[in-house]
Design a protein around this motif. Structure first.
Motif, PDB file in Angstrom:
ATOM      1  N   PHE A  28       0.844  -1.203   0.000  1.00 43.72           N
ATOM      2  CA  PHE A  28       0.000   0.000   0.000  1.00 43.72           C
ATOM      3  C   PHE A  28       0.877   1.252   0.000  1.00 43.72           C
ATOM      4  CE2 PHE A  28      -2.053  -3.228   2.753  1.00 43.72           C
ATOM      5  CZ  PHE A  28      -3.056  -3.621   1.872  1.00 43.72           C
ATOM      6  N   ASN A  29       0.453   2.262  -0.743  1.00 45.85           N
ATOM      7  CA  ASN A  29       1.108   3.573  -0.786  1.00 45.85           C
ATOM      8  C   ASN A  29       0.063   4.657  -0.551  1.00 45.85           C
ATOM      9  OD1 ASN A  29       2.620   1.781  -3.100  1.00 45.85           O
ATOM     10  ND2 ASN A  29       4.074   3.010  -1.888  1.00 45.85           N
ATOM     11  N   PRO A  30       0.511   5.862  -0.164  1.00 44.52           N
ATOM     12  CA  PRO A  30      -0.457   6.931   0.117  1.00 44.52           C
ATOM     13  C   PRO A  30      -1.233   7.348  -1.135  1.00 44.52           C
ATOM     14  CG  PRO A  30       1.701   7.460   1.022  1.00 44.52           C
ATOM     15  CD  PRO A  30       1.892   6.294   0.106  1.00 44.52           C
ATOM     16  N   SER A  31      -2.457   7.776  -0.885  1.00 39.71           N
ATOM     17  CA  SER A  31      -3.276   8.327  -1.970  1.00 39.71           C
ATOM     18  C   SER A  31      -3.614   9.799  -1.733  1.00 39.71           C
ATOM     19  CB  SER A  31      -4.574   7.527  -2.115  1.00 39.71           C
ATOM     20  OG  SER A  31      -5.302   7.533  -0.891  1.00 39.71           O
ATOM     21  N   SER A  32      -3.325  10.302  -0.528  1.00 50.12           N
ATOM     22  CA  SER A  32      -3.605  11.710  -0.226  1.00 50.12           C
ATOM     23  C   SER A  32      -2.697  12.157   0.917  1.00 50.12           C
ATOM     24  CB  SER A  32      -5.075  11.911   0.157  1.00 50.12           C
ATOM     25  OG  SER A  32      -5.395  11.183   1.329  1.00 50.12           O
ATOM     26  N   TYR A  33      -2.718  13.475   1.180  1.00 44.74           N
ATOM     27  CA  TYR A  33      -1.904  14.016   2.266  1.00 44.74           C
ATOM     28  C   TYR A  33      -2.612  15.228   2.852  1.00 44.74           C
ATOM     29  CZ  TYR A  33      -0.438  17.779  -0.889  1.00 44.74           C
ATOM     30  OH  TYR A  33      -0.427  18.855  -1.725  1.00 44.74           O
ATOM     31  N   ALA A  34      -2.243  15.578   4.088  1.00 43.46           N
ATOM     32  CA  ALA A  34      -2.769  16.773   4.762  1.00 43.46           C
ATOM     33  C   ALA A  34      -1.616  17.475   5.449  1.00 43.46           C
ATOM     34  CB  ALA A  34      -3.844  16.387   5.778  1.00 43.46           C
ATOM     35  N   LEU A  35      -1.533  18.786   5.265  1.00 43.13           N
ATOM     36  CA  LEU A  35      -0.445  19.575   5.850  1.00 43.13           C
ATOM     37  C   LEU A  35      -0.744  19.878   7.310  1.00 43.13           C
ATOM     38  CD1 LEU A  35       0.140  22.126   2.946  1.00 43.13           C
ATOM     39  CD2 LEU A  35       1.354  19.971   3.383  1.00 43.13           C
TER      40      LEU A  35
END
Length: 591
Positions: A72-79
């Protein structure tokens, strides 16, 4: 008759004897059978005990049969905080190829100005010397509203007697005995004055010079050594203050010789007035005789020594910052220097040698070790200082701050609903500065928090070479499924912190997690004994599970048996595996 009866009687006795013999024989037979069985049973039991004692079975290994199933790898991010995105996207996080997703740091430090709290403090058990005109003014500004610090007089008190040394005879109603000035000593019958009339005047009498000019005058009294033959008749005294004559009022004169006093502090409030003072007397009755033998000015004064010693304090100071300074903004300063000292817990230490107009700053990092901090203002000249000085203080504060930059990003993605046996996660990244305090956290959905230790938590300090890729990874074994939600979602937080004023970047190269599925358990048993062992039961226990499984395995001496059970899924560690042999022996294996 006797010959007929006796033979049968003998026959019966013989018959009874035969029966006894049969019983004895049968008993012996039974005893032999029982003894034989006991001996046989004892032999068999001894053989069983011997076999059980010789049996030696061990559990060599217990391992889960797993296989790598999902990545699994990231699909989104949040600062986080004020972190900024610089370049790249989440697709750059799928492989370790030095193609980055970059994020910029933000100022995360602190910058606090903490004004002084109070001046009600005495850490050295020594009273303050001097005064504040308005302490509250120190808690605001700089705004030109000042607290004026004024030295206090810390000199010694003294008493000075100035005796009559002149008699001009202008007021001559009283009879004068002896030589001028008549009232310069207690010497009755040699030099004195007297009268027996009403409203009779005597004067003017002058006094010796004080020789003082700057000392502080506390009290001044005019004293007569006098008596009156009638009881408590009054006598009025007048004093010349350099400008006018002033009545000091009347005092009752006793019938025996004693000192009688008139308060004159307000009339003679300067040394020049004292040195020019004169008095005259006026009787208040014709009854009896007034007699005066001696007159003097009695002066209580202080040898001036002006000092300043005023403490102020903080009671809730922030003492955890990297930089810590005392800051004082001075207004108009007097000619004498004013210093600042700081309390180290045992004694005062010099901090600022001289406060001047404007800002005066000094580091206090070595002193600010708790929420309480005390300083004091102190003058330089504290011996025989006859000049009272004043200094204006606009504001007094602590300036504490930490220069710190932070990058914080939360990456999230989705996984599956399978029951994971292990979770292996990896982050490869670089930082554009050295010595960054790095923290990786894999969110635990069971505890509903980011871990700060143990599984799901990685912390380290980046290397000394900016831009170098650094990989960190961890295998989660105990509760891997805790690191995803019921819907299969997961998230990882990356945070980097450094004490610096300079911004830096996080360059994320690879963020990846791999989940492994359990497909059974492989056991390895070894027979170390000289006889064949028969395994009949297996137990697997941990704090929540106690499960028995049936076995039917024969292991010959010296052999190792590998035994696969696809229906056995090992529980959460730690756990214990227990096997039982047909002979009752038990062997344990502890994870």
């Amino acid at each position: 008759m006797q010959t007929i009866i006796k033979p049968p009687h003998k026959f019966k006795r013989n018959k009874r004897g035969i029966s006894n013999i049969i019983i004895v024989v049968l008993s012996l037979v039974i005893l032999v059978i029982v003894a034989s069985n006991v001996i046989l049973w004892s032999f068999e039991m001894n053989q069983l005990d011997y076999d059980k004692h010789k049996e030696d079975i061990t559990i060599v290994d217990v391992s889960a049969i797993s296989e790598e199933n999902w990545t699994f790898n990231p699909s989104s991010y949040a600062l986080g905080g004020l972190t900024t995105w610089s370049s790249g996207d989440v697709l750059n996080l799928f492989s370790d190829d030095e193609v980055y997703m970059a994020f910029g740091s933000y100022f995360s430090g602190s910058d606090i100005s903490d004004i002084v709290d109070n001046n009600i403090v005495d850490v050295d058990s020594s009273p303050d010397i001097g005064t504040h005109s308005n302490f509250t003014a120190q808690q605001y500004g700089p705004d030109l509203a000042n607290d004026e610090l004024t030295e206090g007089n810390n000199g010694t008190n003294n008493t000075l007697g100035l005796y009559v040394d002149t008699d001009d005879g202008i007021r001559a109603d009283w009879t004068r005995i002896g030589t001028n000035p008549h009232l310069d000593a207690i010497d009755y019958n040699i030099n004195y004055i007297y009268t027996s009339g009403n409203n009779e005047l005597a004067g003017n009498f002058g006094f010796a010079d004080s020789g003082k000019s700057t000392e502080t005058i506390n009290t001044v009294t005019i004293q007569l050594y006098a008596r009156q033959t009638e009881f408590n008749n009054d006598l009025e005294a007048f004093v010349w203050n350099g400008s006018i004559w002033l009545s000091l009022g009347t005092q009752s004169i006793p019938t025996s010789w004693t000192w009688v006093s008139w308060a004159a502090t307000s009339s003679l409030d300067t040394w020049s007035k004292i040195d020019g003072a004169e008095i005259y007397l006026q009787s208040q009755t014709a009854a009896g005789v007034y007699e005066v033998d001696c007159a003097r000015l009695q002066i209580n004064y202080t040898n001036d020594n002006f000092e300043l010693d005023l403490e102020v304090q903080w009671t809730n100071a922030n003492y955890n910052e990297t930089n810590e300074e005392l800051c004082i903004y001075g207004g108009t300063m007097d000619t004498e220097n004013i210093t600042v000292k700081i309390w180290n817990g045992l004694a005062w230490e010099s901090l600022l040698a001289n406060i001047s107009s404007g800002w005066n700053n000094a580091s206090i990092t070595s002193y600010l070790i708790s929420s309480d901090l005390t300083i004091k203002f102190e003058d330089i000249d504290d011996t025989n200082d006859t000049t009272q000085n004043r200094w204006n203080i606009d504001v007094v504060l602590l300036h504490v701050w930490t220069h710190e930059q932070t990058v914080e990003v939360e990456f999230s993605g989705s996984s599956n609903m399978e029951n994971w046996k292990e979770l292996y996660w990896t982050i490869d990244s670089a930082w554009t500065t050295s010595a960054v305090s790095v923290m990786y956290q894999f969110y635990n959905y069971v505890t509903d928090e980011y871990p700060t230790t143990g599984e799901g938590f990685i912390a380290y300090t980046s290397g000394n070479t900016p831009g170098d890729d650094e990989e960190r990874n961890q295998t989660i074994i105990a509760n891997p499924s805790s690191f995803k939600s019921l819907a299969g979602d997961w998230k990882i937080r990356v945070k980097g912190v450094k004490t610096t004023d300079t911004q830096f970047e996080l360059k994320a190269d690879l963020i990846e997690s791999k989940a492994l599925e359990n497909s059974g358990t492989l056991f390895a048993f070894r027979n170390e004994g000289p006889i064949t062992s028969h395994l009949v039961a297996l137990w697997i226990n941990n704090v929540t599970k106690h499960q028995r499984y049936g076995l039917n395995i024969f292991i010959n001496p010296g052999e190792t048996e590998s035994y696969l059970r696809s229906d056995i899924i090992l529980p959460t560690r730690p756990f214990i595996v227990k096997i039982v042999t047909e002979r009752g022996n038990i062997e344990l294996y502890s994870n």
